[in-house]
Design a protein around this motif. Sequence first.
Motif, PDB file in Angstrom:
ATOM      1  N   GLY A 154       4.683   4.277  -3.501  1.00  0.00           N
ATOM      2  CA  GLY A 154       3.696   5.325  -3.292  1.00  0.00           C
ATOM      3  C   GLY A 154       2.676   5.333  -4.411  1.00  0.00           C
ATOM      4  O   GLY A 154       2.952   4.860  -5.516  1.00  0.00           O
ATOM      5  N   CYS A 155       1.486   5.893  -4.111  1.00  0.00           N
ATOM      6  CA  CYS A 155       0.491   6.068  -5.167  1.00  0.00           C
ATOM      7  C   CYS A 155       0.864   7.310  -5.977  1.00  0.00           C
ATOM      8  O   CYS A 155       1.633   8.163  -5.533  1.00  0.00           O
ATOM      9  N   GLY A 156       0.303   7.410  -7.156  1.00  0.00           N
ATOM     10  CA  GLY A 156       0.645   8.520  -8.042  1.00  0.00           C
ATOM     11  C   GLY A 156       0.357   9.878  -7.426  1.00  0.00           C
ATOM     12  O   GLY A 156       1.125  10.832  -7.600  1.00  0.00           O
ATOM     13  N   THR A 157      -0.738   9.971  -6.697  1.00  0.00           N
ATOM     14  CA  THR A 157      -1.110  11.248  -6.098  1.00  0.00           C
ATOM     15  C   THR A 157      -0.081  11.701  -5.075  1.00  0.00           C
ATOM     16  O   THR A 157       0.365  12.853  -5.078  1.00  0.00           O
ATOM     17  N   CYS A 158       0.284  10.794  -4.188  1.00  0.00           N
ATOM     18  CA  CYS A 158       1.259  11.152  -3.157  1.00  0.00           C
ATOM     19  C   CYS A 158       2.629  11.430  -3.758  1.00  0.00           C
ATOM     20  O   CYS A 158       3.308  12.372  -3.345  1.00  0.00           O
ATOM     21  N   VAL A 159       3.037  10.600  -4.707  1.00  0.00           N
ATOM     22  CA  VAL A 159       4.347  10.810  -5.316  1.00  0.00           C
ATOM     23  C   VAL A 159       4.391  12.188  -5.974  1.00  0.00           C
ATOM     24  O   VAL A 159       5.362  12.943  -5.823  1.00  0.00           O
ATOM     25  N   ILE A 206       0.852  -1.191   0.000  1.00  0.00           N
ATOM     26  CA  ILE A 206       0.000   0.000   0.000  1.00  0.00           C
ATOM     27  C   ILE A 206       0.888   1.241   0.000  1.00  0.00           C
ATOM     28  O   ILE A 206       2.082   1.158   0.296  1.00  0.00           O
ATOM     29  N   CYS A 207       0.283   2.376  -0.329  1.00  0.00           N
ATOM     30  CA  CYS A 207       1.045   3.632  -0.400  1.00  0.00           C
ATOM     31  C   CYS A 207       1.656   3.942   0.961  1.00  0.00           C
ATOM     32  O   CYS A 207       0.970   3.919   1.983  1.00  0.00           O
ATOM     33  N   VAL A 208       2.938   4.263   0.952  1.00  0.00           N
ATOM     34  CA  VAL A 208       3.646   4.501   2.215  1.00  0.00           C
ATOM     35  C   VAL A 208       3.136   5.775   2.901  1.00  0.00           C
ATOM     36  O   VAL A 208       3.252   5.913   4.110  1.00  0.00           O
ATOM     37  N   TRP A 209       2.542   6.682   2.134  1.00  0.00           N
ATOM     38  CA  TRP A 209       2.068   7.942   2.723  1.00  0.00           C
ATOM     39  C   TRP A 209       0.587   7.888   3.110  1.00  0.00           C
ATOM     40  O   TRP A 209       0.229   8.243   4.211  1.00  0.00           O
ATOM     41  N   CYS A 210      -0.260   7.494   2.180  1.00  0.00           N
ATOM     42  CA  CYS A 210      -1.695   7.592   2.462  1.00  0.00           C
ATOM     43  C   CYS A 210      -2.342   6.235   2.738  1.00  0.00           C
ATOM     44  O   CYS A 210      -3.500   6.173   3.140  1.00  0.00           O
ATOM     45  N   GLY A 211      -1.609   5.148   2.523  1.00  0.00           N
ATOM     46  CA  GLY A 211      -2.159   3.838   2.810  1.00  0.00           C
ATOM     47  C   GLY A 211      -3.117   3.310   1.760  1.00  0.00           C
ATOM     48  O   GLY A 211      -3.778   2.291   1.976  1.00  0.00           O
TER      49      GLY A 211
HETATM   50 ZN   LIG Z   1      -0.741   7.769  -1.470  1.00  0.00          ZN
END
Ligand SMILES: [Zn+2]
Length: 128
Positions: free
Chosen positions: A84-89, A53-58
């Motif tokens: 990470g997901c594209g949004t967070c990256v 899962i995304c390290v920032w938002c899960g």
């Molecule tokens: Zn994310």
Amino acid sequence: MEHRVLRMPQGAHADCWAGKLMTTVEGAGAAALALLPLPNVSTLSGLQTEGTICVWCGASLVPYTARDLGIRPGPNGVTIFPRGCGTCVGAKAADVYKIHVSACGSCLRNRPCPERTGLRRLASEGAS
Ligand SMILES: [Zn+2]
Ligand SMILES: [Zn+2]
């Protein structure tokens, strides 16, 4: 720059994109991904350190939006493989880009900087 098309097409095949990324971005994109700051690694769940899962938002990651953040040092001397997901990256890359260009000797002198190029690319991908 010889390669200008780096935005991932919608629905692109993940393997194709990964291959393209490796050959076109070379070290720059990976280097930029490695610059993105992680949350405190000692607070991460196993799913986050494994890159499930995304390290920032899960958020759950799907192959064509997940971005490898490089091999990172984790807690207790272990190595983690966060993604990470594209949004967070995109958001993190935009933040790091702003910091980078005000602190980097090459950027301040308006010289070519692979890190700046990579960060800007990541930021624009995430903004789409
Ligand atoms: Zn994310
Ligand atoms: Zn720079």
